[in-house]
Design a protein around this motif. Structure first.
Motif, PDB file in Angstrom:
ATOM      1  N   MET A   1       0.753  -1.358   0.153  1.00 55.61           N
ATOM      2  CA  MET A   1       0.036  -0.058   0.139  1.00 55.61           C
ATOM      3  C   MET A   1       0.880   1.403  -0.065  1.00 55.61           C
ATOM      4  SD  MET A   1      -3.302   0.780   2.414  1.00 55.61           S
ATOM      5  CE  MET A   1      -2.756   1.533   3.916  1.00 55.61           C
TER       6      MET A   1
ATOM      7  N   GLY B   1      -3.457  -3.100  -3.300  1.00 58.37           N
ATOM      8  CA  GLY B   1      -3.676  -1.665  -4.207  1.00 58.37           C
ATOM      9  C   GLY B   1      -3.565  -2.201  -5.650  1.00 58.37           C
TER      10      GLY B   1
ATOM     11  N   ALA C   1     -26.628  26.749 -42.812  1.00 59.74           N
ATOM     12  CA  ALA C   1     -26.126  27.921 -43.230  1.00 59.74           C
ATOM     13  C   ALA C   1     -25.191  27.977 -44.454  1.00 59.74           C
ATOM     14  CB  ALA C   1     -24.687  27.917 -42.033  1.00 59.74           C
TER      15      ALA C   1
ATOM     16  N   LEU D   1       2.500   1.838  -3.445  1.00 61.79           N
ATOM     17  CA  LEU D   1       1.555   2.440  -4.342  1.00 61.79           C
ATOM     18  C   LEU D   1       1.246   3.862  -4.163  1.00 61.79           C
ATOM     19  CD1 LEU D   1      -0.556   1.995  -6.814  1.00 61.79           C
ATOM     20  CD2 LEU D   1      -2.167   1.546  -4.950  1.00 61.79           C
TER      21      LEU D   1
ATOM     22  N   ARG E   1     -26.771  22.110 -39.074  1.00 60.17           N
ATOM     23  CA  ARG E   1     -26.343  23.685 -38.921  1.00 60.17           C
ATOM     24  C   ARG E   1     -25.475  24.104 -39.975  1.00 60.17           C
ATOM     25  NH1 ARG E   1     -25.600  26.978 -33.633  1.00 60.17           N
ATOM     26  NH2 ARG E   1     -27.274  25.489 -32.905  1.00 60.17           N
ATOM     27  N   GLU E   2     -24.507  23.102 -40.285  1.00 54.72           N
ATOM     28  CA  GLU E   2     -23.513  23.536 -41.473  1.00 54.72           C
ATOM     29  C   GLU E   2     -24.265  23.626 -42.737  1.00 54.72           C
ATOM     30  OE1 GLU E   2     -19.754  21.440 -40.616  1.00 54.72           O
ATOM     31  OE2 GLU E   2     -20.125  21.171 -42.970  1.00 54.72           O
TER      32      GLU E   2
ATOM     33  N   LEU F   1     -23.532  34.024 -42.364  1.00 57.84           N
ATOM     34  CA  LEU F   1     -23.077  32.922 -41.042  1.00 57.84           C
ATOM     35  C   LEU F   1     -22.122  32.061 -41.747  1.00 57.84           C
ATOM     36  CD1 LEU F   1     -26.246  33.886 -40.941  1.00 57.84           C
ATOM     37  CD2 LEU F   1     -26.262  32.141 -39.342  1.00 57.84           C
ATOM     38  N   ASP F   2     -21.219  31.558 -41.018  1.00 56.98           N
ATOM     39  CA  ASP F   2     -20.330  30.459 -41.375  1.00 56.98           C
ATOM     40  C   ASP F   2     -20.930  29.201 -41.010  1.00 56.98           C
ATOM     41  OD1 ASP F   2     -17.785  30.611 -38.418  1.00 56.98           O
ATOM     42  OD2 ASP F   2     -20.138  29.999 -38.632  1.00 56.98           O
ATOM     43  N   ASP F   3     -19.984  28.035 -41.316  1.00 52.52           N
ATOM     44  CA  ASP F   3     -20.547  26.494 -41.053  1.00 52.52           C
ATOM     45  C   ASP F   3     -21.333  26.435 -39.761  1.00 52.52           C
ATOM     46  OD1 ASP F   3     -17.534  25.158 -42.934  1.00 52.52           O
ATOM     47  OD2 ASP F   3     -19.499  26.316 -43.659  1.00 52.52           O
ATOM     48  N   ASN F   4     -20.675  26.961 -38.672  1.00 52.49           N
ATOM     49  CA  ASN F   4     -21.199  26.759 -37.250  1.00 52.49           C
ATOM     50  C   ASN F   4     -22.587  27.459 -36.958  1.00 52.49           C
ATOM     51  OD1 ASN F   4     -19.106  24.640 -37.039  1.00 52.49           O
ATOM     52  ND2 ASN F   4     -17.696  26.404 -36.461  1.00 52.49           N
ATOM     53  N   GLY F   5     -22.947  28.413 -38.116  1.00 50.49           N
ATOM     54  CA  GLY F   5     -23.903  29.092 -37.686  1.00 50.49           C
ATOM     55  C   GLY F   5     -23.527  30.638 -36.900  1.00 50.49           C
TER      56      GLY F   5
ATOM     57  N   TRP G   1     -32.017  29.305 -35.876  1.00 50.48           N
ATOM     58  CA  TRP G   1     -31.052  28.871 -34.801  1.00 50.48           C
ATOM     59  C   TRP G   1     -31.796  28.969 -33.348  1.00 50.48           C
ATOM     60  CZ3 TRP G   1     -29.929  25.649 -37.712  1.00 50.48           C
ATOM     61  CH2 TRP G   1     -28.888  25.668 -38.989  1.00 50.48           C
ATOM     62  N   GLN G   2     -32.271  30.087 -33.261  1.00 43.13           N
ATOM     63  CA  GLN G   2     -32.759  30.319 -32.034  1.00 43.13           C
ATOM     64  C   GLN G   2     -33.953  29.276 -31.678  1.00 43.13           C
ATOM     65  OE1 GLN G   2     -33.587  34.817 -31.852  1.00 43.13           O
ATOM     66  NE2 GLN G   2     -31.441  35.143 -31.753  1.00 43.13           N
TER      67      GLN G   2
ATOM     68  N   GLN H   1     -21.555  33.823 -32.287  1.00 43.77           N
ATOM     69  CA  GLN H   1     -22.758  33.081 -31.833  1.00 43.77           C
ATOM     70  C   GLN H   1     -23.861  34.059 -31.328  1.00 43.77           C
ATOM     71  OE1 GLN H   1     -22.554  29.332 -32.274  1.00 43.77           O
ATOM     72  NE2 GLN H   1     -24.534  29.833 -32.844  1.00 43.77           N
ATOM     73  N   LEU H   2     -24.948  34.294 -32.101  1.00 43.81           N
ATOM     74  CA  LEU H   2     -25.831  35.113 -31.774  1.00 43.81           C
ATOM     75  C   LEU H   2     -27.115  34.519 -31.271  1.00 43.81           C
ATOM     76  CD1 LEU H   2     -25.945  38.112 -32.197  1.00 43.81           C
ATOM     77  CD2 LEU H   2     -27.325  37.979 -34.103  1.00 43.81           C
ATOM     78  N   ASP H   3     -26.957  34.599 -29.858  1.00 38.96           N
ATOM     79  CA  ASP H   3     -28.118  33.711 -29.325  1.00 38.96           C
ATOM     80  C   ASP H   3     -29.534  34.527 -29.281  1.00 38.96           C
ATOM     81  OD1 ASP H   3     -26.039  32.061 -27.150  1.00 38.96           O
ATOM     82  OD2 ASP H   3     -26.767  31.510 -28.669  1.00 38.96           O
TER      83      ASP H   3
ATOM     84  N   TYR I   1     -11.138  -3.504  -2.845  1.00 37.53           N
ATOM     85  CA  TYR I   1      -9.855  -3.357  -1.908  1.00 37.53           C
ATOM     86  C   TYR I   1     -10.137  -3.346  -0.563  1.00 37.53           C
ATOM     87  CZ  TYR I   1      -6.256  -0.189   0.372  1.00 37.53           C
ATOM     88  OH  TYR I   1      -5.331   0.386   1.011  1.00 37.53           O
TER      89      TYR I   1
ATOM     90  N   ARG J   1      -0.916  -7.448  -4.331  1.00 41.32           N
ATOM     91  CA  ARG J   1      -1.179  -6.527  -3.038  1.00 41.32           C
ATOM     92  C   ARG J   1      -2.551  -5.921  -3.331  1.00 41.32           C
ATOM     93  NH1 ARG J   1       4.138  -5.908  -4.430  1.00 41.32           N
ATOM     94  NH2 ARG J   1       3.639  -4.503  -5.987  1.00 41.32           N
TER      95      ARG J   1
END
Lengths: 191, 413
Positions: free
Chosen positions: A1, B325, B48, A4, B44-45, A112-116, B274-275, A151-153, B401, B323
């Motif tokens: 022990m 452990g 967009a 270890l 999404r992609e 917008l791009d690929d990820n919105g 998106w919203q 990212q426009l929430d 253990y 052991r």
């Protein structure tokens, strides 16, 4: 022990000690020119904090009206009356050209791009310009490009835009706007 | 260490039934998590990327989102048409650089037919302002020409020069075939990953010709002059000379007394989409995460319940020199191994299901889900599953253990 426990401890200590070394890089050779910084830092003191009326040329600031202008009629009939001239006002304040500025406003997304995330947008002084409220004049709108996008929430949120402004005035190039900002930073506007 | 691992492996093999079920439960939840994540990002992609560089989309009065969906994504239906007069008023306006008329409502073997002008191939942009390209042929120059998207060409096996008959309505089968006016394929577009791939493009004149009444047909055959103005179109896209004037045009159209039309800025409508959708897809991701937690808890239950039977096994391991452990470490690595197995199997399961369902999803929803290696975020998720498995394994490991300490070499069961 015990072995270890002690083995775990040594391993953890070893990791902690060696990690800073990983980030260090070899020093440049003596006499060699230093490499340029990856991105020239923006001098915060030089950033001009603007208000929307600063975008108007000085002679027009007396008649500044913060709200939306009077609605234009007859735009589609093609007649250019005084009303349509008002919103096509491309007179700019040339003192702002090529300056680092900070301006608050609402975002009207265009690309917008690929990820919105929004990468190109208009910054306007009041909310609703894209919905039902009459649009602001051309010299009260800024065409902003932001490479990493935002990212426009909520479109109701206001933002501070920081970047280099270009005041172009009336331009024959397609798609040019009176004012443009190549944004480097964006922060939420807290009232 | 090696003899210990060999014994542990044999022990696991002895319990292979339970171990397989546990790994399978984790695999299913990992497949769900990866699937949800992929659909989220690709949808999404896909949305967009469909339209770019367009200032306004104009159609009959309807909600902005509905207009964007039917005019650009070809999902849903138009509420009414836009008259040719209104379209011409905008197209001829001095501040407008270009317009693209769109006329929807016909189909060809389940693919939507779009009536438009050559302006479409010049000015339509998608992705990051990419223009449409041709892999074969070119745009139509007369009323007989047809240009098809990449998916249409692939699925129907058409080549330039083939005749095409379009049917009325957008159902898969139509009882009104316009076969008195067969059209000719003149161009095939390169793949875009947008609804353009699944569209058959014809000129507005061609749509008019195929919709002629028999009386008009007779008049045309007799050589009498015909009024070739299209009566109406479904929607149109607008590009302004100065981008800042789009607001004025938008407002003028939205308040136009001559006809009830709606003008929408594509970026704004997409953000609103998106919203709306954002809440739903975050909820989906949370549900998938909870399913994963359930799978891991299943593994915890299986390991804990088997501990009692394994007390003799622990005693035997102690007797060959392990052991307490090491017993601890063994159980943690067993849990991590099962989680790893589940993660890998889950990835394989997700890719397999995707390969199976991909053509159906593309046909039904126009959504292109790519097969292939996961992105950085997905690898991080898989790594997280293995780490979570190891963490879960700490509980039975600690129990084992303590048990092995208490039992020593004599198991009092």
């Amino acid at each position: 022990m015990r072995s270890l426990h002690s083995r775990c401890l040594t391993l953890t200590l070893a990791l902690l000690c060696t990690s800073p070394l990983a980030f260090a890089s070899a020093p440049p050779a003596i006499g060699a020119p230093l490499p340029p910084p990856l991105q020239a830092p923006v001098d915060e003191a030089k950033v001009l904090e603007l208000e929307w009326q600063d975008l108007l040329p000085e002679e027009e600031r007396k008649e500044y009206n913060a709200g939306p202008p009077v609605a234009t009629h007859d735009y589609l009939s093609g007649e250019s009356g005084l009303a349509s001239q008002q919103v096509m006002n491309f007179n700019v304040n040339n003192k702002l050209d090529q300056k680092q500025v900070k301006l608050p406003g609402f975002i009207v997304p265009l690309e917008l791009d690929d990820n919105g995330k929004v990468t190109e947008f208009f910054l306007v002084p009041y909310f609703g310009a894209c919905i039902h409220v009459p649009p602001p004049p051309a010299n009260q709108m800024v065409y902003v490009t932001l490479k990493e996008g935002v990212q426009l929430d909520s479109m109701y949120a206001a933002f501070w835009i920081v970047g280099k402004m270009t005041a172009r005035g009336k331009s024959t190039r397609l798609g040019a706007a009176a004012y443009g900002i190549a944004a480097t930073r964006l922060e939420e506007y807290k009232y | 260490m090696t003899p210990l691992f060999r014994l542990a492996a044999k022990s696991l093999w002895n319990r292979r039934g339970t171990a397989t079920l546990t790994a399978f439960a984790i695999a299913v939840s990992v497949a769900l998590l990866l699937g949800v994540q992929q659909v989220r990002t690709e949808a999404r992609e896909s949305f967009a990327n469909t339209i770019s560089g367009t200032d306004l989309v104009v159609g009959a009065r309807s909600s902005p989102l509905n207009l964007l969906l039917y005019a650009v994504f070809r999902v849903g239906d138009a509420t009414a048409n836009v008259s040719w007069e209104t379209y011409q008023k905008v197209a001829n306006h001095r501040d407008v650089a270009w317009t693209i008329p769109l006329s929807l409502g016909d189909s060809h073997q389940g693919f939507r037919v779009l009536g438009t002008s050559t302006s479409y191939f010049e000015h339509y942009r998608y992705g990051r302002r990419q223009q449409l390209r041709f892999t074969a042929g070119k745009a139509f120059a007369d009323a007989e020409g047809v240009v098809i998207g990449a998916a249409v060409a692939r699925e129907l096996g058409y080549r330039v020069g083939d005749p095409i008959v379009i049917a009325h309505g957008i159902g898969e089968v139509s009882f009104t075939q316009h076969d008195h006016h067969p059209l000719r394929l003149v161009g095939i577009l390169a793949p875009t990953g947008t609804p353009v791939d699944r569209t058959v493009h014809v000129s507005l004149d061609a749509l008019d010709e195929v919709h002629r009444t028999p009386a008009e047909e007779a008049a045309a055959a007799a050589g009498l002059p015909l009024d070739t103005t299209p009566p109406a179109i479904t929607a149109f896209l607008v590009g302004m000379k100065e981008r800042s004037t789009l607001f004025v045009m938008q407002q003028a159209l939205n308040t136009y007394r001559g006809e009830a039309v709606t003008a929408v800025i594509p970026g704004v409508a997409l953000t609103q989409l998106w919203q709306l959708v954002g809440v739903a897809d975050t909820a989906l991701l949370i549900v998938a995460a909870f399913v994963l937690v359930a799978g891991l808890l299943g593994m915890l239950t299986a390991l804990l319940t088997s501990l009692n039977e394994r007390r003799r096994e622990m005693a035997i391991l102690r007797s060959v020199g392990a052991r307490p452990g090491q017993i601890f470490g063994l159980l943690v690595s067993e849990a991590a191994f099962l989680a790893l197995l589940g993660a890998v199997a889950g990835l394989a399961l997700q890719q397999g299901l995707l390969a199976l369902l991909q053509p159906w999803i593309e046909a039904k929803y126009g959504l292109v889900l790519a097969l292939g290696s996961p992105a950085a975020l997905e690898w991080a998720m898989l790594g997280g599953v293995v780490v979570a498995g190891a963490v879960i394994g700490l509980v039975p490991a600690w129990r084992a253990y303590r048990l092995s300490l208490a039992d020593g070499l004599t198991v009092r069961v």
